[in-house]
Each structure stands twice: as structure tokens, then as C-alpha cells.
Enzyme design. Structure first.
Site, PDB file in Angstrom:
ATOM      1  N   GLY A 141      12.140 -11.593  10.299  1.00 23.13           N
ATOM      2  CA  GLY A 141      11.422 -12.695   9.657  1.00 23.13           C
ATOM      3  C   GLY A 141      12.011 -13.033   8.292  1.00 23.13           C
ATOM      4  N   CYS A 142      11.554 -14.136   7.739  1.00 21.49           N
ATOM      5  CA  CYS A 142      12.157 -14.654   6.501  1.00 21.49           C
ATOM      6  C   CYS A 142      11.795 -13.786   5.296  1.00 21.49           C
ATOM      7  CB  CYS A 142      11.753 -16.104   6.298  1.00 21.49           C
ATOM      8  SG  CYS A 142       9.982 -16.422   6.431  1.00 21.49           S
TER       9      CYS A 142
END
Ligand SMILES: NC(=O)C1=CN([C@@H]2O[C@H](COP(=O)(O)OP(=O)(O)OC[C@H]3O[C@@H](n4cnc5c(N)ncnc54)[C@H](OP(=O)(O)O)[C@@H]3O)[C@@H](O)[C@H]2O)C=CC1
Ligand SMILES: CC(=O)N[C@@H](CCC(=O)OP(=O)(O)O)C(=O)O
Length: 349
Positions: free
Chosen positions: A163-164
């Protein structure tokens, strides 16, 4: 001819699902320019009509001639035959349903969603809203943090692209943890600000132009907390913030070191793990989101005061935090140089 050059000649064919969305559009742009991966088709949701990519994203007019097609679930056999790779830039629940089908057709799947990131299936109801439909796949889906994935994990066929916020956080903290520099029981405190593209392209009141200022959200309960904790192997306090800019994440992370750890030891840990990692830049000054927006890099900087260490990490959420990391993983998986197709380009607002 070198081994890497000869491998570049064996081109792979890719499809992109979710190509009308923000991270899917970045994949379209990256794969269209990739010398070793051919983009054979790009899909949006089933309900859409075919539409030119440049009509969805006018900046690509006269640059990228591609039709984005409606996804056709009934044509999956035919679609799967066209390709070796599927990049999924879909909502988690759509990825969870589609990834197993594409895997079963022999495709290598890079999933940008959170559908396969958590290895403990029991966490899905709390953090993703319902039980996982394919828990048997979780152990076979390596966590796709490109700088830290192992050669044996790259043998797998389903990749849960990190994920970011977790990418920005874990790249900053893993060298310290692997080098054993954190105080016993230390709980890193991660405050991270994301641009609005992190919420995807769909309109909502909370992400509309007049509403967004700078505010914290997701205290303790954000789905990225267990993801970060899984990667680091320790508890964290993670507080995301939404800022009034389009793209990028700046994470400011405070952590307590063991007594007596010197600045030279901290510097050495980052050098040891990242000196040969081209997508991580170790800076002598504080990173700026403006310097990573539109790039595939993670910029890191740290400062120490006694046992306290502050690490600042900046990425483009749509690139190093999503599409570029997926392409970096594909490069590693198929033996292409890690940066293939990732160093071109410049700032894109
Ligand atoms: N935005 C970010 O910064 C990051 C996003 N991610 C993850 O990547 C994924 C995509 O995010 P993002 O690009 O922001 O999302 P967007 O909302 O911008 O785009 C989602 C895309 O998925 C398509 N889609 C939705 N449902 C289906 C379905 N059932 N079948 C086929 N296609 C479907 C949409 O089609 P249509 O346009 O036709 O509705 C759209 O093209 C998410 O899982 C997100 O968590 C990961 C890291 C960072
Ligand atoms: C600003 C914003 O809303 N950000 C999103 C995270 C971005 C994203 O899509 O999350 P993944 O990296 O897990 O895919 C959020 O907080 O839910």
C-alpha cells in the site's frame, strides 16, 4: 549480449484492469512506454462503454492511442489468452474475486489493492469489512515491497503490491529494525499526509476541492496499520492525514533508538540496505513531496537527537505507492533491470 539484454528481448504481454482509475492510468502510461512489456488491453468496469484513454485523461491526447474497454467477465478465457500478466488497479473486493480467476488461467497477477496484503485472514472483517473469500491464497501472495522482496518470493504468481502509506513507512523503518537499532518495545509514531488522489477518482464530498484542507483521519483503525505492523513486526501508532494537494505522501516518523546508538550506525544501516537500490534516494536534507510527485522514487532523510530519531519519507502515492512499484516488481519477477520503464518522465501535476 548480456543476460539482462537477452531477457529484454523476450517480451511479456499485459492487461490492465481498472485502467480508468488513477493508479490504473499510471499503469497505462508506464506499460505503454515499457520496452519489455506490451500493453495488449486495458479495461474499466463492466458498465462503461469503450472510450479513448485520451478522452478519460486528456493530457495523453496525441500521445497515447488506446481504447479502454468495459471488463467482460464472461470473456475471461479469451482475454486471459492474450496476456502473460494482469495488473489489477481495482477496489479490494473486485481484486479478491478476479485475481484467483486470472491466476487459474496462468497469468501472473500484480494486485494493487489490499485484497491479499494481510497474511492473517482473521483481520479482513475488521479492516476490509468482510471475511476473505480466498484465504488459501494469502500465503502464496508475497507482500510486494520491491526493495525487500526475496528471490524465492519472486517465484510466486500473485503479488500483493504494498500500500501507499505502508510503502513510505516501511521503507523508512525496515533498515533500522533489521539492523537492530530500535529500543526494546519501541513503538514508531507515523504521521503521514497524502494528496487527494490517494482516495481514487470517484467523486465524494470529503475529497472535493472546496472541502479538503489538512486534517487527520483513521485514528488507530486505518487498514494500513495492520499492514505496516505485519511488515515491521512491531506495533505502530499510524495517523494518516489528507492534504489539499493532488499527489504524493510525506510521512514523518518518530522512533526511539537503543541507548548509545550513534549517528554513524544509523547512517550505516540505511547505506547497507539501500546503496544498491536505485529507487530509494538517501538525502542530506528533508524530502519534499514536490520532488517525488510524478517520479518512481522514495526519498528518505533522518535526524537524530540522543535516542530520538525522526525519519522523513516521501513518495508519489500513485507511482512508488502503487503503479510504479507494481512495474518494479514485474521487472524483478521477469529478470529485467529493476528500473526498466521507470526512470523516464518528469513532473506531472
Ligand atoms: N490511489 C492511490 O493512491 C492508491 C490506490 N491503491 C489501490 O489501487 C486500487 C485502485 O485505486 P484507485 O486507482 O485509486 O481507484 P479509482 O477509483 O481511481 O479506480 C478504480 C478503477 O477500478 C474499476 N472498477 C471498479 N470496480 C470494478 C469491477 N468490479 N470490475 C472491473 N473494474 C472495476 C473502475 O472502473 P470505472 O472507472 O469504470 O468505475 C476504475 O477504473 C485500489 O484497490 C486502491 O486501494 C493502491 C495504492 C495507492
Ligand atoms: C487519501 C486517501 O484516502 N488514501 C487512502 C489510501 C490509499 C489507498 O488507496 O490505499 P492502498 O494503498 O491500501 O491501496 C485511504 O486512506 O484509504
Amino acid at each position: 549480449m548480456s543476460q539482462s539484454q537477452s531477457k529484454l528481448l523476450s517480451k511479456k504481454r499485459a492487461i490492465i484492469l481498472g485502467a480508468a482509475g488513477y493508479s490504473g492510468a499510471e499503469l497505462v502510461q508506464l506499460i505503454s512506454q515499457h520496452p519489455a512489456i506490451e500493453l495488449v488491453a486495458a479495461y474499466a468496469s463492466a458498465g462503461r462503454k469503450p472510450e479513448a484513454f485520451a478522452s478519460l485523461y486528456p493530457r495523453y491526447s496525441n500521445q497515447l492511442d488506446l481504447q479502454v474497454l468495459p471488463w467482460q467477465p464472461e470473456a475471461i478465457n479469451e482475454i486471459a489468452q492474450q496476456a502473460d500478466i494482469a495488473f489489477l488497479a481495482l477496489p479490494h473486493e473486485a481484486s479478491e474475486a478476479l485475481a484467483p480467476q486470472l491466476l487459474a488461467k496462468g497469468l501472473v497477477v500484480f494486485d494493487l489493492s489490499g485484497a491479499f496484503r494481510l497474511k492473517n485472514a482473521a483481520l479482513y472483517p475488521e479492516f476490509y469489512g468482510c471475511p476473505h473469500q480466498h484465504p488459501e491464497l494469502l500465503p502464496q501472495a508475497p507482500y510486494g515491497l520491491a526493495e525487500w522482496i526475496s528471490a524465492s518470493e519472486l517465484e510466486q504468481s500473485l503479488f500483493a503490491v504494498a500500500g501507499c502509506y505502508p510503502t513510505a513507512s516501511a521503507l523508512a523503518l525496515l533498515p533500522l529494525i533489521k539492523a537492530g537499532l530500535l529500543a526494546d518495545g519501541a513503538v514508531p509514531v507515523i504521521n503521514a499526509i497524502s494528496g487527494v488522489s490517494g482516495a481514487g477518482r470517484k467523486a465524494s464530498l470529503g475529497t472535493s476541492f472546496c472541502e479538503v484542507g489538512l486534517s487527520a483521519y483513521g485514528f488507530f483503525g486505518h487498514r494500513h496499520r495492520p499492514e505496516i505492523e505485519q511488515t515491521l513486526g512491531c506495533s505502530v501508532v499510524f495517523t494518516p492525514h489528507l492534504g489539499n494537494f493532488k499527489r504524493g505522501i510525506l510521512a514523518t516518523i518518530s522512533v526511539c533508538l537503543k541507548a548509545g546508538i550513534s549517528k554513524a550506525e544509523v547512517d550505516a544501516a540505511y547505506q547497507q540496505y539501500y546503496q544498491h537500490k536505485p529507487m530509494v534516494r538517501l538525502l542530506p536534507r528533508s524530502p519534499n513531496v514536490a520532488d517525488v510527485a510524478g517520479t518512481c522514487f522514495c526519498d528518505l532523510h533522518w535526524q537524530q537527537h540522543g535516542q530520538q530519531l525522526v525519519v522523513v519519507s516521501a513518495i508519489d502515492n500513485l507511482l512508488k505507492g502503487a503503479a510504479a512499484q507494481a512495474v518494479q516488481l514485474a521487472n524483478l519477477k521477469f529478470g529485467y533491470p529493476e528500473t526498466t520503464g521507470l526512470l523516464a518522465g518528469g513532473y506531472r501535476d
